[in-house]
Design a protein around this motif. Structure first.
Motif, short mmCIF file in Angstrom:
data_model
loop_
_atom_site.label_atom_id
_atom_site.label_comp_id
_atom_site.label_asym_id
_atom_site.label_seq_id
_atom_site.Cartn_x
_atom_site.Cartn_y
_atom_site.Cartn_z
N LEU A 72 -1.01 -4.99 -5.49
CA LEU A 72 0.66 -5.11 -4.46
C LEU A 72 1.09 -3.77 -5.70
O LEU A 72 2.00 -3.47 -4.61
CB LEU A 72 1.33 -5.87 -4.81
CG LEU A 72 2.89 -6.30 -4.29
CD1 LEU A 72 3.20 -6.29 -3.18
CD2 LEU A 72 3.61 -7.66 -5.02
N PHE A 73 1.31 -3.87 -6.86
CA PHE A 73 1.89 -2.05 -7.47
C PHE A 73 1.17 -1.28 -7.16
O PHE A 73 2.39 -0.25 -6.98
CB PHE A 73 1.86 -2.14 -8.86
CG PHE A 73 1.75 -1.13 -10.19
CD1 PHE A 73 3.19 -1.10 -9.82
CD2 PHE A 73 1.20 -0.06 -10.31
CE1 PHE A 73 3.59 0.60 -10.28
CE2 PHE A 73 1.72 0.72 -10.49
CZ PHE A 73 2.59 1.26 -11.16
N ASP A 74 0.02 -0.95 -6.30
CA ASP A 74 -0.56 0.21 -6.05
C ASP A 74 0.08 0.82 -4.59
O ASP A 74 0.73 1.59 -3.90
CB ASP A 74 -1.99 0.39 -5.78
CG ASP A 74 -2.43 0.49 -7.37
OD1 ASP A 74 -1.99 1.00 -8.49
OD2 ASP A 74 -3.64 -0.06 -7.58
N SER A 75 0.38 -0.08 -3.87
CA SER A 75 0.85 -0.40 -2.22
C SER A 75 2.58 0.03 -2.39
O SER A 75 3.12 0.95 -2.12
CB SER A 75 0.89 -2.40 -1.81
OG SER A 75 -0.72 -1.42 -1.54
N ILE A 76 3.27 -0.88 -3.42
CA ILE A 76 3.99 -0.84 -3.72
C ILE A 76 4.98 1.06 -4.59
O ILE A 76 5.56 2.15 -3.65
CB ILE A 76 5.51 -1.25 -4.28
CG1 ILE A 76 5.09 -2.67 -3.95
CG2 ILE A 76 6.77 -0.87 -5.44
CD1 ILE A 76 5.63 -4.06 -5.06
N THR A 77 4.09 2.29 -5.12
CA THR A 77 3.82 2.40 -5.67
C THR A 77 3.76 4.24 -4.30
O THR A 77 4.46 4.59 -4.08
CB THR A 77 2.98 3.24 -6.54
OG1 THR A 77 3.19 2.35 -7.27
CG2 THR A 77 3.37 4.50 -7.09
N ARG A 78 2.50 3.23 -3.51
CA ARG A 78 2.96 4.29 -2.35
C ARG A 78 3.95 4.27 -1.61
O ARG A 78 3.91 5.43 -1.08
CB ARG A 78 1.72 4.14 -1.96
CG ARG A 78 -0.06 4.73 -1.74
CD ARG A 78 -0.91 4.85 -1.64
NE ARG A 78 -1.65 3.16 -1.12
CZ ARG A 78 -2.24 2.38 -1.26
NH1 ARG A 78 -2.84 2.48 -2.75
NH2 ARG A 78 -2.32 1.37 -1.03
N GLY A 79 4.65 3.44 -1.63
CA GLY A 79 5.55 3.17 -0.82
C GLY A 79 6.95 3.80 -1.37
O GLY A 79 7.57 4.47 -0.43
N PHE A 80 7.13 3.84 -2.25
CA PHE A 80 8.34 4.67 -2.88
C PHE A 80 8.22 5.81 -2.98
O PHE A 80 8.99 6.66 -2.68
CB PHE A 80 8.34 4.03 -4.48
CG PHE A 80 9.34 2.77 -4.55
CD1 PHE A 80 9.20 1.98 -3.44
CD2 PHE A 80 9.29 2.12 -6.17
CE1 PHE A 80 9.75 0.65 -3.45
CE2 PHE A 80 10.13 1.01 -5.86
CZ PHE A 80 10.24 -0.28 -4.25
#
Length: 319
Positions: A72-80
């Motif tokens: 989840l953190f990896d996906s959030i980071t890419r989105g941000f």
């Protein structure tokens, strides 16, 4: 987006989770978000309860992500990262400037790009060029930059890759060093002096310049930054192995020359890579095309100057 809103108790949960994971500590995340540690802990617990999974391991020294939390953190980071890039692009357009970030080696930046920055500025006067510099092997993600030079096989699901050239290397030195230290005697090459090495280099050239018949024992200089390796060669300190995509400018201007008319071509392919998740920006493609065009112009001149290298034939056999 409706599905995403239903998947989380609050959109603030994304900011809280990202800060907690990046800081590795709920208290530091709370300071960054200007809330209490208890508020961070409650928000994380709400997300975990909502999703029915554990996102963090709580420890006395801080908090560590579980496998699900890392996903989840990896996906959030890419989105941000994508959102930040879009906001920066909007602001740059308002200011009449466009910021482009390159992830390239210190060697390529110092010895190929810097000598032609005047040409770059003339071609792209409204571009603010920024760098993520790598002093070791070319590698790592390109999610936070617009364009990265990497040795990869081609495009994949997450990245677009534009072919630049194959990985080609040759021994290099100054004309004076060549005259003083490398000569032919009865058909055998005699080598003396110093080899300038890159620590942990791939491919490994540590045995490439072992003394030939009649040669003197070789000294060596070893550096961890390839930009320094090339600089040492330019200063006449010894023979180094030249990555052609880095030293093409100096070979074209004859500040450096081949120490031997031998090419080493590997199976690796040099590409300019961009993350598909980043905003599509025409200026990035224009800069990509400019780099490739300028580099190929260098290679064409080197091939003319040193036909015995058979450089054109090697480049024609590339994809």
């Amino acid at each position: 987006m409706t599905s995403l809103r239903r998947s989380l108790p609050s959109m603030n949960a994304l900011f809280t989770l990202e800060a907690a994971a990046r800081c590795g500590n709920f208290s530091r995340a709370a300071d960054e978000l200007n809330v209490t540690p208890a508020a961070v802990s409650r928000m994380i617990s709400r997300v975990e309860e909502h999703l029915g999974i554990k996102l963090f391991y709580r420890m006395p020294s801080g908090a560590a992500l579980t496998e699900e939390g890392k996903l989840l953190f990896d996906s959030i980071t890419r989105g941000f990262t994508g959102i930040e890039a879009a906001i920066r692009e909007i602001k740059d357009r308002q200011n009449g400037m466009e910021t482009v970030t390159l992830s390239v080696s210190t060697g390529f930046t110092t010895h190929w790009l810097m000598p032609r920055m005047g040409k770059f500025k003339a071609a792209f006067p409204s571009v603010d060029l920024r760098f993520q510099l790598l002093n070791g092997p070319l590698g790592g993600p390109v999610d936070d930059v617009d364009l990265g030079m990497r040795f990869v096989s081609g495009s994949d699901e997450r990245h677009e890759a534009v072919f630049v050239m194959p990985e080609i290397l040759l021994p290099i030195c100054t004309p004076l060093y060549l005259e003083q230290h490398i000569r032919e005697e009865q058909g055998a090459e005699v080598v003396a002096g110093t080899v300038v090495n890159l620590s942990n280099a791939q491919p490994d050239w540590s045995g490439l310049f072992s003394p030939r018949r009649g040669g003197e024992a070789l000294n060596s200089l070893i550096f961890s930054d390839y930009a320094v390796v090339v600089q040492a060669a330019l200063l006449g300190q010894g023979v180094a192995l030249g990555w052609l995509n880095v030293v093409a400018h100096w070979l074209r201007t004859k500040a450096l020359v081949p120490a031997r008319l031998d090419l080493m071509k590997t199976e690796r392919l040099c590409h300019l890579v961009r993350a598909r998740a980043r905003p599509h920006r025409p200026i990035v493609y224009h800069i990509c095309d400019w780099i490739i065009s300028e580099l190929h112009e260098d290679l064409a001149e080197i091939a003319k100057e040193y036909p015995m290298l058979n450089l054109e034939a090697e480049l024609r056999r590339s994809p």
